[in-house]
Design a protein around this motif. Structure first.
Motif, short mmCIF file in Angstrom:
data_model
loop_
_atom_site.label_atom_id
_atom_site.label_comp_id
_atom_site.label_asym_id
_atom_site.label_seq_id
_atom_site.Cartn_x
_atom_site.Cartn_y
_atom_site.Cartn_z
N SER A 107 16.47 68.57 -27.36
CA SER A 107 15.52 67.54 -27.81
C SER A 107 16.28 66.44 -28.53
O SER A 107 17.43 66.64 -28.97
CB SER A 107 14.46 68.15 -28.73
OG SER A 107 15.07 68.69 -29.89
N ALA A 108 15.63 65.29 -28.66
CA ALA A 108 16.27 64.16 -29.34
C ALA A 108 15.21 63.20 -29.84
O ALA A 108 14.11 63.10 -29.27
CB ALA A 108 17.23 63.44 -28.39
N GLU B 139 22.44 63.72 -30.00
CA GLU B 139 21.36 64.67 -30.30
C GLU B 139 21.14 65.64 -29.14
O GLU B 139 20.86 66.82 -29.35
CB GLU B 139 20.07 63.92 -30.62
CG GLU B 139 20.15 63.12 -31.92
CD GLU B 139 18.78 62.92 -32.55
OE1 GLU B 139 17.87 63.73 -32.27
OE2 GLU B 139 18.63 61.98 -33.33
N ILE B 140 21.26 65.14 -27.92
CA ILE B 140 21.07 66.01 -26.76
C ILE B 140 22.16 67.08 -26.72
O ILE B 140 21.91 68.26 -26.44
CB ILE B 140 21.08 65.18 -25.46
CG1 ILE B 140 19.81 64.33 -25.37
CG2 ILE B 140 21.23 66.07 -24.24
CD1 ILE B 140 18.54 65.12 -25.21
N TYR C 247 13.67 69.21 -21.39
CA TYR C 247 14.00 68.46 -22.60
C TYR C 247 12.76 67.75 -23.17
O TYR C 247 11.79 67.47 -22.47
CB TYR C 247 15.11 67.44 -22.32
CG TYR C 247 14.75 66.36 -21.32
CD1 TYR C 247 14.10 65.19 -21.71
CD2 TYR C 247 15.09 66.50 -19.97
CE1 TYR C 247 13.79 64.20 -20.80
CE2 TYR C 247 14.79 65.51 -19.05
CZ TYR C 247 14.13 64.36 -19.46
OH TYR C 247 13.82 63.38 -18.56
N LEU C 248 12.85 67.48 -24.47
CA LEU C 248 11.83 66.70 -25.18
C LEU C 248 12.54 65.55 -25.87
O LEU C 248 13.42 65.77 -26.71
CB LEU C 248 11.10 67.55 -26.21
CG LEU C 248 10.15 66.79 -27.16
CD1 LEU C 248 9.00 66.16 -26.38
CD2 LEU C 248 9.61 67.71 -28.25
N ALA D 227 18.40 56.77 -18.34
CA ALA D 227 19.16 57.93 -18.81
C ALA D 227 18.32 59.20 -18.85
O ALA D 227 18.85 60.27 -19.17
CB ALA D 227 19.72 57.64 -20.20
N LEU D 228 17.03 59.10 -18.54
CA LEU D 228 16.12 60.25 -18.65
C LEU D 228 15.59 60.60 -17.26
O LEU D 228 14.58 60.05 -16.81
CB LEU D 228 14.97 59.92 -19.60
CG LEU D 228 15.38 59.44 -21.00
CD1 LEU D 228 14.16 59.03 -21.80
CD2 LEU D 228 16.17 60.52 -21.73
N PRO D 229 16.26 61.51 -16.56
CA PRO D 229 15.87 61.82 -15.18
C PRO D 229 14.54 62.57 -15.11
O PRO D 229 14.20 63.36 -16.01
CB PRO D 229 17.02 62.70 -14.69
CG PRO D 229 17.55 63.34 -15.93
CD PRO D 229 17.40 62.31 -17.01
#
Length: 696
Positions: free
Chosen positions: A138-139, A159-160, A194-195, A213-215
């Motif tokens: 999460s990030a 963070e990831i 992921y969150l 950047a967020l697939p």
């Protein structure tokens, strides 16, 4: 420039006043030179009068030349100070970065949250399904108004990957490009659940870069974004799974709970002698959590006494012009971010809202017409000024600077300004000498020149202001709400553009006897006044664009009104128009006219109004029958193709005997019809088949 220091602010004020003075100089020159008296006199007397006017024009041109020299010297002096003190090098934002005032909210304990019942475990389950609690990573990143995208991507990656900001792995990303960071993030998240929370997005372009950047995967990943701008929120929800959750104000009960928890940490109860003051403060906050938290935090640090609470209440209820506590300054800083992100025309239009009382419902169309009259609306190719102005209004709603109040078939037609936002606007307006307020608590500032004056309710300071001999010759806009005890003489207001009088019970026709001297007037509003007759001098207002007579006692208009060639909006109740009103060819809105008692050539005059977009007609049953109404409207065989709205009322229970033949597909802009009809045939129904575009 954001957060300018004292030196920069002084220079900005000089530039602003210089611009005002230049425009005033030109307007006053036009007033004296281009304003020709109506009519002409023949013979020797006429020749003498013409010669005298030429001599006067020479005098005014000589004065203008002197004023231009003075203004040029003033502008040169301002420019020299700009160079001398290196104003362009003053950038306080680079020298000092303030801490985000919302930061402490991220670390509030769950049990202190308000408006959601139950323990923290239940709180989580309300927002995220129990099956979605377990994420592999999460990030949380905050974007801000002027994001540095490389830094945001670095923080997101840290963070990831759960890296320390001081670790070698994180430091190695310093030399990475945006593309390299995006590829690393995608590779890390491709097969993971992921969150990611992306906070405070201000633009579509910022989200376009971050979402790369967020697939999208099929592992139940979730992305939460926050923004102050509705259009950005909608843009972030590109997929069918996206959902926009608009934040709503707290209820009265939740507002009270939040206030008490912040003010009285232990007991969470308000002493009986302070309950009335608490209610006043909560009414001012109007369910805004930010305001409630900051004011409650301020009171928590003060002695629990009536005197202290009254001081804070009075400070909140009249924040402009006073030194504020730090907790109240936090609210201003957050609002300042939203204000600075506006374009210059939107900033100017927003400051203009300081001319309205608290909790006032602001009509969109009337407001836009005043913006146009003031020259705030920037022309845009392919659009009318009204359309551009309406887009400004909608954008301020979109950015939550105006709260939407009423809709008409999905379109916002009115709004109001939250009291906290209004205080911020009034403060800004006062700093820039944009609007001067004259009400029961305030008198205009000591500035020599008043540009816009707002007079509200019974005015205890009217006599005081008149005795101060305030310079009213530069007044551009005058708004008066409530009973009139004093208003500036119209003869002194040579460059006035907007005159708006509402609910002025003491208004007499003598107040308007010199209205012909206001040759630059573009907007005249007499809403809910007891004025019954317009002066004949109305014909001299050659630049008048809007005449708003709604709620007034005026029903019959003078014959001289047909000379207003630039009039675009004429609104009232059952207005009787004189013969020849078709000469006002610039009219776009005509509402509501009395078709029974208007001119003999009613239909022919309507035929000449080719720019007409909105038309409302009222036929009185007492004065009409089928033959008379057909005769009146028969010449209107081909209505203007720009017509958007047509309403016919008051005739035999609102019914026409037959469907109007002039309604045809050629009226491509027509979106709203409102009238009754007794008989229709197949052809008539065919005209109404496009239900998706029109409202009947």
């Amino acid at each position: 420039m954001e957060n300018p220091d004292v030196q920069v602010s002084a220079w900005m004020n000089d530039v602003r006043e210089a611009a005002y003075n230049i425009e005033d100089c030109i307007d006053l020159f036009m007033h004296h030179v281009d304003h020709e008296p109506p009519g002409s006199v023949a013979g020797i007397k006429g020749l003498v009068r013409k010669s005298m006017r030429k001599l006067k024009k020479l005098t005014y041109r000589h004065k203008l030349a002197n004023q231009i020299r003075q203004l040029k010297a003033l502008v040169n002096g301002t420019y020299e100070r700009h160079l001398k003190y290196k104003i362009d090098d003053c950038n306080p934002g680079v020298m000092h970065t303030e801490i985000d005032p919302r930061l402490p909210a991220l670390y509030v304990e769950a049990e202190k949250l308000v408006a959601v019942e139950g323990p923290s475990e239940e709180l989580i389950s309300r927002f995220i399904d129990q099956e979605m609690i377990r994420f592999s990573c999460s990030a949380f990143v905050s974007v801000s108004r002027k994001p540095i995208m490389v830094n945001i991507l670095k923080d997101l990656l840290a963070e990831i990957e759960n890296n320390d900001r001081k670790s070698d792995k994180y430091l190695a990303t310093r030399s990475c490009s945006e593309r390299h960071l995006i590829e690393r993030l995608r590779a890390h998240l491709e097969n993971r659940r992921y969150l990611v929370v992306v906070d405070d997005i201000w633009s579509k372009s910022a989200w376009e870069q971050i979402q790369c950047a967020l697939p999208k995967n099929f592992h139940g990943s979730r992305i939460i974004t926050t923004t102050r701008i509705n259009k950005v929120a909608e843009f972030c929800c590109t997929s069918n799974e996206g959902f926009v959750y608009p934040m709503k104000p707290l209820s009265n009960n939740d507002s009270k709970i939040l206030f008490l928890k912040r003010t009285f940490v232990v007991a969470a109860e308000c002493p009986s002698q302070l309950e009335g003051i608490m209610d006043d403060i909560l009414h001012k906050c109007d369910g805004l959590p930010l305001a409630i938290v900051n004011i409650a935090s301020l009171l928590a640090s003060k002695p629990v006494s009536r005197e202290e609470w009254e001081r804070v209440r009075d400070s909140v209820c009249s924040a402009h012009g006073k030194e504020k506590d730090k907790e109240l300054e936090v609210i201003d800083k957050i609002l300042s971010l939203s204000y600075c992100d506006l374009t210059q025309p939107l900033k100017t239009c927003l400051l203009y809202l300081s001319m309205f009382p608290e909790d006032y419902i602001i009509g969109k169309y009337s407001l836009v017409w005043r913006w146009i009259a003031e020259g705030f609306v920037v022309p845009k190719h392919g659009y009318t000024l009204e359309e551009v102005g309406e887009s400004y209004f909608n954008e301020l709603i979109n950015r939550n600077m105006i709260q939407q109040e009423f809709k008409f078939y999905g379109e916002a037609i009115s709004g109001r300004v939250h009291d906290i936002v209004l205080d911020f606007i009034v403060t800004r307006s006062n700093e820039e000498n944009f609007v001067s307020l004259l009400d029961a608590q305030n008198i205009p500032s000591q500035c020599d020149k008043i540009r816009r004056l707002y007079i509200h309710k019974k005015n205890e300071h009217a006599a005081e202001v008149s005795q101060q001999n305030k310079n009213m010759s530069h007044l551009r806009s005058l708004h008066v709400f409530g009973r009139i005890t004093w208003m500036p003489p119209l003869l002194d207001l040579q460059i006035l553009r907007v005159l708006y009088l509402e609910d002025c019970n003491g208004l007499k026709e003598d107040h308007l006897k010199n209205i012909g001297s206001l040759i630059h007037l573009r907007y005249l509003g007499l809403r809910n006044t007891n004025v019954k007759n317009l002066p004949i001098q109305i014909r001299k207002l050659e630049y008048l664009q809007t005449l708003d007579l709604r709620g007034s006692g005026i029903t019959e208009l003078p014959e001289s009104i047909v000379h207003l060639k630039r009039l675009r909006h004429l609104v009232g109740q059952r207005l009787r128009l004189p013969d020849g009103f078709g000469n006002m060819e610039a009219l776009q809105e005509l509402w509501e006219i009395n078709g029974s008692k208007s001119s003999i050539n009613f239909g022919k005059d309507l035929q000449n109004l080719i720019q007409l977009r909105v038309l409302g007609i009222h036929f009185e049953h007492t004065y009409c029958d089928d033959g008379q109404i057909s005769t009146a409207l028969y010449p209107w065989r081909s209505p203007p193709r720009l017509l958007q709205k047509f309403v016919l009322q008051g005739y035999r229970d609102d019914n026409l005997p037959l469907f109007p033949k002039w309604i045809s597909p050629l009226l491509s802009e027509l979106t709203y019809l409102d009238f009754g009809v007794d008989q229709m045939n197949g052809r008539d129904l065919h005209m109404l088949e496009d239900e998706g575009r029109r409202t009947w």
